[in-house]
Design an enzyme around this catalytic site. Structure first.
Site, PDB file in Angstrom:
ATOM      1  N   VAL A 113      34.637 -27.445 -22.576  1.00 55.43           N
ATOM      2  CA  VAL A 113      35.245 -26.117 -22.718  1.00 55.43           C
ATOM      3  C   VAL A 113      36.774 -26.193 -22.610  1.00 55.43           C
ATOM      4  CG1 VAL A 113      35.491 -23.869 -21.577  1.00 55.43           C
ATOM      5  CG2 VAL A 113      33.229 -24.799 -22.018  1.00 55.43           C
ATOM      6  N   ASP A 162      43.321 -32.405 -15.384  1.00 50.83           N
ATOM      7  CA  ASP A 162      42.010 -32.837 -14.907  1.00 50.83           C
ATOM      8  C   ASP A 162      42.198 -33.791 -13.737  1.00 50.83           C
ATOM      9  OD1 ASP A 162      39.077 -32.616 -16.564  1.00 50.83           O
ATOM     10  OD2 ASP A 162      39.168 -34.061 -14.921  1.00 50.83           O
ATOM     11  N   GLU A 216      33.207 -18.090 -21.594  1.00 46.45           N
ATOM     12  CA  GLU A 216      33.256 -18.796 -22.880  1.00 46.45           C
ATOM     13  C   GLU A 216      31.859 -18.861 -23.500  1.00 46.45           C
ATOM     14  OE1 GLU A 216      35.858 -19.876 -24.785  1.00 46.45           O
ATOM     15  OE2 GLU A 216      34.110 -20.047 -26.079  1.00 46.45           O
ATOM     16  N   PHE A 217      31.800 -18.645 -24.811  1.00 47.93           N
ATOM     17  CA  PHE A 217      30.502 -18.631 -25.501  1.00 47.93           C
ATOM     18  C   PHE A 217      30.368 -19.745 -26.538  1.00 47.93           C
ATOM     19  CE2 PHE A 217      31.459 -14.316 -24.081  1.00 47.93           C
ATOM     20  CZ  PHE A 217      30.314 -14.016 -23.358  1.00 47.93           C
ATOM     21  N   GLU A 269      28.417 -26.406 -27.980  1.00 52.42           N
ATOM     22  CA  GLU A 269      28.757 -27.795 -28.267  1.00 52.42           C
ATOM     23  C   GLU A 269      28.244 -28.132 -29.655  1.00 52.42           C
ATOM     24  OE1 GLU A 269      27.453 -30.383 -25.090  1.00 52.42           O
ATOM     25  OE2 GLU A 269      28.374 -29.057 -23.625  1.00 52.42           O
ATOM     26  N   CYS A 299      24.210 -25.846 -20.272  1.00 49.46           N
ATOM     27  CA  CYS A 299      24.343 -24.408 -20.005  1.00 49.46           C
ATOM     28  C   CYS A 299      23.028 -23.684 -19.757  1.00 49.46           C
ATOM     29  CB  CYS A 299      25.098 -23.749 -21.155  1.00 49.46           C
ATOM     30  SG  CYS A 299      26.823 -24.232 -21.167  1.00 49.46           S
ATOM     31  N   LYS A 359      20.890 -24.620 -16.587  1.00 53.68           N
ATOM     32  CA  LYS A 359      21.697 -24.355 -15.392  1.00 53.68           C
ATOM     33  C   LYS A 359      21.931 -22.854 -15.206  1.00 53.68           C
ATOM     34  CE  LYS A 359      26.344 -25.046 -15.928  1.00 53.68           C
ATOM     35  NZ  LYS A 359      27.092 -23.820 -15.657  1.00 53.68           N
ATOM     36  N   ARG A 379      23.270 -34.027 -21.142  1.00 54.81           N
ATOM     37  CA  ARG A 379      22.833 -33.259 -19.971  1.00 54.81           C
ATOM     38  C   ARG A 379      21.583 -32.433 -20.293  1.00 54.81           C
ATOM     39  NH1 ARG A 379      28.686 -30.883 -18.188  1.00 54.81           N
ATOM     40  NH2 ARG A 379      28.952 -30.804 -20.442  1.00 54.81           N
TER      41      ARG A 379
HETATM   42  P1  NAD Z   1      32.576 -30.699 -18.301  1.00 52.85           P
HETATM   43  O1  NAD Z   1      31.786 -31.351 -17.232  1.00 52.85           O
HETATM   44  O2  NAD Z   1      32.502 -31.216 -19.687  1.00 52.85           O
HETATM   45  O3  NAD Z   1      34.109 -30.664 -17.899  1.00 52.85           O
HETATM   46  C1  NAD Z   1      34.565 -30.209 -16.677  1.00 52.85           C
HETATM   47  C2  NAD Z   1      35.842 -30.932 -16.344  1.00 52.85           C
HETATM   48  O4  NAD Z   1      36.364 -30.379 -15.138  1.00 52.85           O
HETATM   49  C3  NAD Z   1      35.665 -32.437 -16.090  1.00 52.85           C
HETATM   50  O5  NAD Z   1      36.546 -33.161 -16.924  1.00 52.85           O
HETATM   51  C4  NAD Z   1      36.026 -32.605 -14.626  1.00 52.85           C
HETATM   52  O6  NAD Z   1      36.649 -33.838 -14.327  1.00 52.85           O
HETATM   53  C5  NAD Z   1      36.966 -31.435 -14.413  1.00 52.85           C
HETATM   54  N1  NAD Z   1      37.133 -31.044 -13.012  1.00 52.85           N
HETATM   55  C6  NAD Z   1      36.198 -30.885 -12.047  1.00 52.85           C
HETATM   56  N2  NAD Z   1      36.768 -30.499 -10.913  1.00 52.85           N
HETATM   57  C7  NAD Z   1      38.102 -30.400 -11.149  1.00 52.85           C
HETATM   58  C8  NAD Z   1      39.219 -30.028 -10.357  1.00 52.85           C
HETATM   59  N3  NAD Z   1      39.080 -29.699  -9.074  1.00 52.85           N
HETATM   60  N4  NAD Z   1      40.435 -30.049 -10.936  1.00 52.85           N
HETATM   61  C9  NAD Z   1      40.588 -30.392 -12.240  1.00 52.85           C
HETATM   62  N5  NAD Z   1      39.571 -30.741 -13.033  1.00 52.85           N
HETATM   63  C10 NAD Z   1      38.337 -30.753 -12.500  1.00 52.85           C
HETATM   64  O7  NAD Z   1      32.144 -29.159 -18.244  1.00 52.85           O
HETATM   65  P2  NAD Z   1      32.109 -28.128 -19.472  1.00 52.85           P
HETATM   66  O8  NAD Z   1      30.878 -28.354 -20.253  1.00 52.85           O
HETATM   67  O9  NAD Z   1      33.427 -28.109 -20.137  1.00 52.85           O
HETATM   68  O10 NAD Z   1      31.910 -26.755 -18.676  1.00 52.85           O
HETATM   69  C11 NAD Z   1      32.947 -26.158 -17.935  1.00 52.85           C
HETATM   70  C12 NAD Z   1      32.512 -24.750 -17.562  1.00 52.85           C
HETATM   71  O11 NAD Z   1      32.323 -23.979 -18.757  1.00 52.85           O
HETATM   72  C13 NAD Z   1      31.187 -24.688 -16.817  1.00 52.85           C
HETATM   73  O12 NAD Z   1      31.237 -23.624 -15.924  1.00 52.85           O
HETATM   74  C14 NAD Z   1      30.181 -24.383 -17.917  1.00 52.85           C
HETATM   75  O13 NAD Z   1      29.028 -23.736 -17.423  1.00 52.85           O
HETATM   76  C15 NAD Z   1      30.985 -23.472 -18.809  1.00 52.85           C
HETATM   77  N6  NAD Z   1      30.569 -23.456 -20.224  1.00 52.85           N
HETATM   78  C16 NAD Z   1      30.205 -24.608 -20.852  1.00 52.85           C
HETATM   79  C17 NAD Z   1      29.868 -24.578 -22.205  1.00 52.85           C
HETATM   80  C18 NAD Z   1      29.420 -25.831 -22.906  1.00 52.85           C
HETATM   81  O14 NAD Z   1      28.873 -25.726 -24.013  1.00 52.85           O
HETATM   82  N7  NAD Z   1      29.653 -27.013 -22.374  1.00 52.85           N
HETATM   83  C19 NAD Z   1      29.905 -23.376 -22.911  1.00 52.85           C
HETATM   84  C20 NAD Z   1      30.311 -22.224 -22.243  1.00 52.85           C
HETATM   85  C21 NAD Z   1      30.648 -22.279 -20.904  1.00 52.85           C
END
Ligand code: NAD
Length: 434
Positions: free
Chosen positions: A11, A30, A150-151, A154, A259, A262, A326
């Site tokens: 995201v 990050d 966010e919607f 992937e 998503c 979870k 995942r």
């Molecule tokens: P991800 O695991 O791909 O990425 C998360 C990132 O956050 C990682 O790179 C991690 O190192 C970093 N991180 C963790 N703790 C941190 C901190 N304290 N400081 C800085 N960076 C930190 O996760 P994602 O799939 O991008 O999802 C992120 C959020 O968005 C989640 O809440 C998820 O539910 C939501 N979301 C995901 C999607 C999807 O399709 N993946 C879609 C909509 C919403």
């Protein structure tokens, strides 16, 4: 605008890169040093169509990468939180990362900022972030906390981010919401400005509804198999009804990814902690797991005992066009087959580097044909485009037995029969020809 995006995953990286591409100055932050080092060199750490090109185009001009949260916050007007919110032991949302970022922002905030939660977080998280910043931040600096769920999906994340069907912005002050809405103006999408908690709830309600749709059609598919109906004809007939629509009615191995499983579990827990017992959602999750078992039963019914058999597995990621493993159905199906004594030869177009850390005792192959060499059956787990154009004559000459168990209903049962294959789909009933 000057923007910091904290969390550079699926995201955060897509959000940051696309906002940079729209002309904003973006710093992606990050804690993962290796990821940031790669991004600084222009290497995209995830597979997402179109993303690498956007990163290359904007890197070092409008798009920067760092592990220094304080500096990124200080140089920005808007700070997005896009860190992971993984499931806890009971399925509740683990908000540790969001809280850590909120404390980090509090310690470095130097002037008015809008802090925008893009991570999927429990209802009420906006208030928690506000309290953390009040507690740990300086008394003379004002800020707003906004929810902007966010919607994106992937596999089509860049397109989804640049052409969203809606933008949801929740805030306590309209001015802050409007400032965030400005960022999305070039995208010309409908924008809903609402309160913080409703915005947070919209995300969960949307994902839970979509997951319910999938589990519903999977149950119909299982019944189709029993009564001899073809679920694809059924969904086609249903989809002409505009109240139902045709999307998300694809029966198969059930939903996966980071998503749906979870977020549905999280919503059940959010209900529990608010004194509300969901009845429908626990069933949605149970049906989803059941689909993996249903597939394994179908394999056993079609192939017989799998002990000592060689099985080709096509597709490992939870859906096509992503390397994300995942909650992928393969994570349940492969260990079950290995434990039952099958020898597995597996192929996936992009997720093998990630899969190598997850699966032991399987042979990773470079092509679908290599995987099929000497196989007693081919099992299709992910509907990658590449599998649409299979040379079935070639395939038939390589396998030991022409059996194909299709967990995604990619192929036409009649055509497969004409090609000389024993074919089993999901919910195709008597249409499957033997
Ligand atoms: P991800 O695991 O791909 O990425 C998360 C990132 O956050 C990682 O790179 C991690 O190192 C970093 N991180 C963790 N703790 C941190 C901190 N304290 N400081 C800085 N960076 C930190 O996760 P994602 O799939 O991008 O999802 C992120 C959020 O968005 C989640 O809440 C998820 O539910 C939501 N979301 C995901 C999607 C999807 O399709 N993946 C879609 C909509 C919403």
């Amino acid at each position: 605008m000057k923007i910091a995006v904290v969390g550079t995953g699926y995201v955060g990286l897509v959000t940051g890169s696309c906002f940079a591409d729209l002309g904003n100055q973006v710093t992606c932050v990050d804690v993962d040093r290796r990821k940031i080092a790669e991004l600084k060199r222009g290497i995209c750490p995830i597979f997402e169509p179109g993303l690498e090109e956007i990163i290359r185009r904007n890197r070092n001009q409008r798009l920067f990468f760092t592990t220094d949260l304080a500096k990124a916050v200080q140089n920005s007007d808007l700070v997005f939180i896009a860190v992971s919110t993984p499931p806890g032991k009971k399925g509740e949302v683990d908000i540790t990362n969001v809280k850590a970022v909120a404390r980090g922002i509090a310690k470095s905030i130097n002037r008015y900022k809008i802090i925008i939660n893009k991570s999927t977080v429990p209802i009420g998280m906006g208030d928690i972030v506000t309290q953390i910043i009040i507690k740990h931040g300086p008394k003379d600096v004002s800020f707003d906390v906004v929810s902007n769920p966010e919607f994106l999906r992937e596999g089509s994340a860049v397109a989804d981010l640049l052409r969203p069907e809606r933008v949801v912005i929740g805030a306590t002050r309209r001015n802050a919401a409007q400032k965030v809405a400005e960022l999305y103006k070039p995208l010309r999408s409908p924008v809903l400005i609402t309160d913080l908690k409703s915005a947070e709830m919209i995300k969960y309600a949307s994902n839970a509804f979509l997951a319910t749709k999938i589990s519903f059609i999977n149950e119909i598919a299982d019944l189709c198999d029993k009564v001899g109906a073809d679920v694809l004809q059924v969904t086609k007939g249903m989809s002409y009804d505009s109240r139902i629509g045709g999307q998300f009615l694809n029966p198969g191995l059930g939903f996966g990814g980071s998503c749906f499983p979870k977020d549905v579990s999280a919503l059940v827990q959010i209900g529990k902690s608010s004194g509300f017992k969901f009845r429908i959602l626990p069933e949605v999750l149970a049906i989803n797991q059941g689909q993996r078992r249903f597939f394994l039963e179908t394999v056993r019914k079609t192939v017989g005992k799998v002990r000592g058999k060689t099985l080709a597995v096509w597709g490992l990621s939870f859906k096509p066009n992503t390397d994300d493993m995942r909650e992928a159905p393969s994570l349940t199906i492969l260990p079950a087959l290995t434990a039952a004594g099958a020898r597995l030869r597996v192929y996936d177009p992009v997720s093998i580097p990630k899969a190598k850390a997850l699966f032991k005792k399987v042979k990773f192959c470079k092509t679908p044909y290599e995987a099929a060499q000497g196989a007693d059956a081919v099992l299709l787990l992910t509907e990658w485009n590449e599998f649409k154009q299979v040379d079935f004559q070639k395939l038939k000459s390589m396998v030991r037995q022409p059996i194909l168990v299709d967990g995604r209903n990619m192929y036409d049962p009649q055509e497969m029969a004409e090609r000389g294959f024993v074919y089993r789909g999901m919910g195709r009933g008597e249409v499957a020809t033997f």
